[in-house]
Design a protein around this motif. Structure first.
Motif, PDB file in Angstrom:
ATOM      1  N   ILE A 191      19.474  41.415  17.839  1.00 35.94           N
ATOM      2  CA  ILE A 191      18.959  39.942  18.602  1.00 35.94           C
ATOM      3  C   ILE A 191      17.918  39.218  17.611  1.00 35.94           C
ATOM      4  O   ILE A 191      17.020  39.872  17.177  1.00 35.94           O
ATOM      5  N   TYR A 192      18.194  37.983  17.512  1.00 37.68           N
ATOM      6  CA  TYR A 192      17.295  37.110  16.839  1.00 37.68           C
ATOM      7  C   TYR A 192      17.083  35.910  17.854  1.00 37.68           C
ATOM      8  O   TYR A 192      17.836  35.329  18.201  1.00 37.68           O
ATOM      9  N   VAL A 193      15.638  35.833  17.998  1.00 34.71           N
ATOM     10  CA  VAL A 193      15.120  34.528  18.809  1.00 34.71           C
ATOM     11  C   VAL A 193      14.411  33.666  18.166  1.00 34.71           C
ATOM     12  O   VAL A 193      13.486  33.855  17.547  1.00 34.71           O
ATOM     13  N   GLN A 194      14.867  32.281  18.159  1.00 32.74           N
ATOM     14  CA  GLN A 194      14.256  31.541  17.263  1.00 32.74           C
ATOM     15  C   GLN A 194      12.721  31.363  17.777  1.00 32.74           C
ATOM     16  O   GLN A 194      12.544  30.955  19.024  1.00 32.74           O
ATOM     17  N   PRO A 195      11.977  31.368  16.712  1.00 31.38           N
ATOM     18  CA  PRO A 195      10.481  31.508  17.283  1.00 31.38           C
ATOM     19  C   PRO A 195      10.179  29.984  17.906  1.00 31.38           C
ATOM     20  O   PRO A 195       9.154  30.068  18.777  1.00 31.38           O
ATOM     21  N   ALA A 196      10.417  29.126  17.574  1.00 33.27           N
ATOM     22  CA  ALA A 196      10.476  27.839  18.108  1.00 33.27           C
ATOM     23  C   ALA A 196      11.497  27.205  18.839  1.00 33.27           C
ATOM     24  O   ALA A 196      12.154  26.400  18.757  1.00 33.27           O
ATOM     25  N   SER A 197      11.892  28.244  19.932  1.00 31.21           N
ATOM     26  CA  SER A 197      13.038  28.020  20.877  1.00 31.21           C
ATOM     27  C   SER A 197      12.838  26.533  21.736  1.00 31.21           C
ATOM     28  O   SER A 197      14.004  26.217  22.019  1.00 31.21           O
ATOM     29  N   GLY A 198      11.762  26.103  21.978  1.00 26.91           N
ATOM     30  CA  GLY A 198      11.673  25.135  22.936  1.00 26.91           C
ATOM     31  C   GLY A 198      12.179  23.825  21.811  1.00 26.91           C
ATOM     32  O   GLY A 198      12.591  23.855  20.948  1.00 26.91           O
ATOM     33  N   ASP A 199      12.013  22.707  22.483  1.00 26.33           N
ATOM     34  CA  ASP A 199      12.545  21.326  21.866  1.00 26.33           C
ATOM     35  C   ASP A 199      11.779  20.935  20.566  1.00 26.33           C
ATOM     36  O   ASP A 199      12.413  20.210  19.722  1.00 26.33           O
ATOM     37  N   SER A 200      10.782  21.657  20.310  1.00 25.21           N
ATOM     38  CA  SER A 200       9.894  21.446  18.753  1.00 25.21           C
ATOM     39  C   SER A 200      10.804  22.003  17.918  1.00 25.21           C
ATOM     40  O   SER A 200      10.963  21.382  16.813  1.00 25.21           O
ATOM     41  N   GLY A 201      11.812  22.839  18.067  1.00 24.47           N
ATOM     42  CA  GLY A 201      12.888  23.607  17.289  1.00 24.47           C
ATOM     43  C   GLY A 201      13.956  22.801  16.988  1.00 24.47           C
ATOM     44  O   GLY A 201      14.717  22.933  15.978  1.00 24.47           O
ATOM     45  N   ILE A 202      14.113  21.624  17.958  1.00 26.07           N
ATOM     46  CA  ILE A 202      15.239  20.612  17.492  1.00 26.07           C
ATOM     47  C   ILE A 202      15.081  19.859  16.226  1.00 26.07           C
ATOM     48  O   ILE A 202      16.270  19.867  15.635  1.00 26.07           O
ATOM     49  N   SER A 203      13.989  19.755  15.780  1.00 27.23           N
ATOM     50  CA  SER A 203      13.695  19.078  14.627  1.00 27.23           C
ATOM     51  C   SER A 203      14.343  20.006  13.459  1.00 27.23           C
ATOM     52  O   SER A 203      15.194  19.562  12.326  1.00 27.23           O
ATOM     53  N   LEU A 204      14.027  21.280  13.552  1.00 32.29           N
ATOM     54  CA  LEU A 204      14.389  22.296  12.491  1.00 32.29           C
ATOM     55  C   LEU A 204      16.048  22.578  12.621  1.00 32.29           C
ATOM     56  O   LEU A 204      16.722  22.528  11.514  1.00 32.29           O
ATOM     57  N   GLY A 205      16.449  22.631  13.831  1.00 28.05           N
ATOM     58  CA  GLY A 205      17.925  22.657  14.126  1.00 28.05           C
ATOM     59  C   GLY A 205      18.566  21.719  13.616  1.00 28.05           C
ATOM     60  O   GLY A 205      19.894  21.800  13.002  1.00 28.05           O
ATOM     61  N   ALA A 206      18.355  20.384  13.833  1.00 25.00           N
ATOM     62  CA  ALA A 206      19.064  19.327  13.377  1.00 25.00           C
ATOM     63  C   ALA A 206      19.310  19.139  11.966  1.00 25.00           C
ATOM     64  O   ALA A 206      20.343  18.790  11.463  1.00 25.00           O
ATOM     65  N   ALA A 207      17.924  19.415  11.215  1.00 29.78           N
ATOM     66  CA  ALA A 207      18.026  19.409   9.978  1.00 29.78           C
ATOM     67  C   ALA A 207      18.817  20.371   9.251  1.00 29.78           C
ATOM     68  O   ALA A 207      19.677  20.265   8.355  1.00 29.78           O
ATOM     69  N   CYS A 208      18.893  21.712   9.768  1.00 27.81           N
ATOM     70  CA  CYS A 208      19.726  22.588   9.561  1.00 27.81           C
ATOM     71  C   CYS A 208      21.347  22.429   9.655  1.00 27.81           C
ATOM     72  O   CYS A 208      22.323  22.762   8.665  1.00 27.81           O
ATOM     73  N   TYR A 209      21.640  21.879  10.776  1.00 28.12           N
ATOM     74  CA  TYR A 209      22.953  21.425  10.970  1.00 28.12           C
ATOM     75  C   TYR A 209      23.612  20.372  10.114  1.00 28.12           C
ATOM     76  O   TYR A 209      24.650  20.853   9.621  1.00 28.12           O
ATOM     77  N   LEU A 210      22.919  19.557   9.991  1.00 31.82           N
ATOM     78  CA  LEU A 210      23.292  18.702   9.068  1.00 31.82           C
ATOM     79  C   LEU A 210      23.218  19.101   7.580  1.00 31.82           C
ATOM     80  O   LEU A 210      24.392  18.589   6.884  1.00 31.82           O
ATOM     81  N   SER A 211      22.388  20.039   7.181  1.00 31.33           N
ATOM     82  CA  SER A 211      22.509  20.338   6.073  1.00 31.33           C
ATOM     83  C   SER A 211      23.763  20.996   5.751  1.00 31.33           C
ATOM     84  O   SER A 211      24.330  20.869   4.543  1.00 31.33           O
ATOM     85  N   TYR A 212      24.128  22.057   6.593  1.00 30.20           N
ATOM     86  CA  TYR A 212      25.237  22.892   6.552  1.00 30.20           C
ATOM     87  C   TYR A 212      26.602  21.994   6.401  1.00 30.20           C
ATOM     88  O   TYR A 212      27.340  21.961   5.669  1.00 30.20           O
ATOM     89  N   GLU A 213      26.625  20.801   7.353  1.00 27.78           N
ATOM     90  CA  GLU A 213      27.630  19.688   7.462  1.00 27.78           C
ATOM     91  C   GLU A 213      27.823  19.054   6.234  1.00 27.78           C
ATOM     92  O   GLU A 213      28.794  18.670   5.690  1.00 27.78           O
ATOM     93  N   SER A 214      26.675  19.035   5.386  1.00 26.16           N
ATOM     94  CA  SER A 214      26.735  18.276   3.853  1.00 26.16           C
ATOM     95  C   SER A 214      26.848  19.234   2.993  1.00 26.16           C
ATOM     96  O   SER A 214      26.573  18.686   1.703  1.00 26.16           O
TER      97      SER A 214
END
Length: 540
Positions: free
Chosen positions: A304-327
């Motif tokens: 199991i892996y739980v994102q350390p910044a699971s709250g909405d502060s982690g959205i910035s990280l996740g959005a960048a990661c998502y777009l990075s993969y798509e790019s």
């Protein structure tokens, strides 16, 4: 490819403002706005200081950024125009903006840093882009959304509703409800409020305040429940700040049990569909470390892996990661969350001079801090790069003895200024975990999962053992944080235990410290005995 991820919004309901930077798939920096502007959660704001901080860490300017990634894929063109105007006015330039679905951002923040080849990816929160829970499969092909649960059917709303009813602030104090639950008995039937029906969960909106689809959601100062809930429970909501009696303790325990029960049903059903045995979690509700323990110990969950910044502060990280993969740049796994600014000894000494403080300079801060803690002194610990997320993981921490049975009450009362029922977390040498704690994984570096404290541990380490004989542990390895590992190793030489109380370096209601001046201000504004900044020690 340089991608700047941001989280925020111009309405008060949007909080946990942050910025993150991903360059060619590598997570380079991530900072929460509150750490710098000192406004808890920074509600209703767009990131400014955090953007400047991540650009500074990478030694680039806004003109070097290829894309801005943000949440709000359902918000329409109007919000994008707001962002464009904000960046042009504030930074003089606006890179191309790509909105990402809120839950895809959460999912990306957990799956890609985990390093798993394939996993169930479950994201749970109040709601974002109209979705409260998302089930996705993470693989070499990215993220495939399998199912979504829409608001008002929301585990996050359910938990926030009970949080508010028990006299806490919703969207803020849910962790307090989790801590209070350990003092109660789960003897209140809540099936009428939240139930599992036909492979899904249903939140009974009869007990929720009605909000028109186009209207803003209630603020934190407004109740999200209605009179029906008061009549059903038979006792009035607890007034903010009042002490919880046994009824509210039992209500907290019952809500925690119901939350766990439904969450397990969700994950179990997902596993039965996919056969996958690795699990990634994100979203604000994934910070429920007690529920995470139940998930970790399920017989069909291998890792199991739980994102350390699971709250909405982690959205910035996740959005960048998502777009990075798509790019075309698959985000690289991450084995730490020390993504903020670091201050070297020269910078610290300059601040000490400006504030006219007397200090001692030492060669080995870990050795000195361990000696102080072994002598039952409390220590503010300021080292290296700031952590990203709500947990202090050995760089912006308050350290104290886990052996002294009075230490928990002392730290709560004269340092943190917070409720007496609040538990403390232990940092433990990774190789010593099994000596004191019981859990399927010996590797838990982010304080995202509680573990049972065994008989030896509860007797030897009373100040970090919660009333229900659990603890939210942080395992520390030499590779992950060498200086903090040295501190625990030195403490073990002195006390026989490679375990320390480790709580966030802040007082109640304030963000965690970020800069040396923040640390000095908090040191003198609390009952801390000593402050160790880099190689310098301040004492009272």
């Amino acid at each position: 490819m340089i991608i700047l991820g941001i989280n925020g919004g111009v309405r008060l309901g949007y909080q946990d403002v942050s910025a993150a930077l991903v360059i060619d798939g590598k997570i380079v920096a991530a900072v929460e706005e509150e750490r710098i502007n000192r406004i808890k959660f920074s509600p209703g704001q767009l990131p400014y200081y955090s953007i400047k901080a991540v650009l500074k860490k990478a030694n680039i300017t806004i003109q070097d950024v290829d894309y801005i990634a943000t949440h709000g894929s359902t918000w329409g063109q109007e919000y994008l125009e707001v962002l464009k105007g904000y960046f042009k006015q504030t930074f003089g330039h606006c890179p191309k903006i790509e909105p990402v679905h809120h839950h895809n951002a959460h999912a990306a923040s957990a799956f890609f840093p985990s390093g798993y080849d394939e996993a169930m990816v479950v994201t749970i929160d109040n709601s974002g882009d109209g979705v409260s829970t998302q089930l996705a499969i993470g693989s070499e092909n990215g993220l495939e959304v399998v199912d979504r649960f829409s608001r008002p059917n929301s585990l996050g709303i359910f938990y926030s509703l009970i949080t508010q009813y028990c006299g806490f602030v919703r969207d803020s104090d849910e962790y307090k409800l989790m801590g209070l639950a350990a003092y109660g008995e789960p003897n209140i039937d809540l099936d009428w409020l939240l139930s599992w029906q036909g492979g899904s969960y249903i939140l009974n909106d009869k007990y929720l305040k009605k909000v028109a689809p186009t209207a803003s959601q209630p603020t934190r100062q407004q109740a999200i429940y209605n009179k029906n809930l008061i009549d059903k429970l038979g006792q009035a909501p607890l007034i903010l700040g009042e002490t919880a009696t046994s009824f509210y303790q039992d209500l907290a325990a019952s809500a925690q049990q119901k939350f766990e029960e439904i969450l397990i049903q969700v994950v179990k059903g997902f596993h039965q569909k996919t056969g996958l045995r690795k699990l990634c979690l994100a979203g604000g509700a994934a910070l429920n470390c007690v529920a995470n323990q139940k998930l970790m110990n399920l017989d069909f969950v291998d890792e199991i892996y739980v994102q350390p910044a699971s709250g909405d502060s982690g959205i910035s990280l996740g959005a960048a990661c998502y777009l990075s993969y798509e790019s075309g740049f698959r985000p690289k796994p991450s084995d730490h969350t020390y993504l903020g600014e670091a201050f070297d000894n020269n910078a610290i000494q300059k601040v000490l001079g400006l504030t006219h403080n007397r200090f001692a300079q030492v060669e080995n801060p870990a050795e000195h801090a361990s000696r102080l803690v072994a002598e039952d002194k409390t220590v503010g610990w300021f080292q290296g790069a700031a952590e990203f997320g709500p947990r202090a993981l050995g760089n912006r921490s308050i350290l104290a003895s886990p052996v002294n049975p009075d230490m928990g009450n002392l730290v709560n009362k004269i340092i943190k200024y917070r409720e007496s029922f609040r538990p403390f977390c232990p940092a433990v040498l990774e190789e010593d975990v099994a000596l004191f704690f019981e859990g399927k994984q010996n590797h838990s570096p982010y304080m995202t999962i509680t573990y049972d404290v065994n008989e030896h541990g509860s007797e030897a380490l009373p100040s970090i053992t919660h009333v229900n004989k659990t603890a939210r542990i942080q395992t520390v390895s030499c590779e992950n944080n060498p200086l903090f590992y040295d501190y625990l190793s030195e403490l073990k030489k002195l006390t026989g235990f490679g375990v320390s109380m480790n709580t966030s370096f802040n007082v109640k209601g304030e963000p965690m410290v970020y800069t040396p001046i923040d640390a000095i201000r908090t040191f003198y504004g609390s009952g801390l005995d000593h402050l160790v900044l880099g190689n310098f020690i301040l004492s009272k």
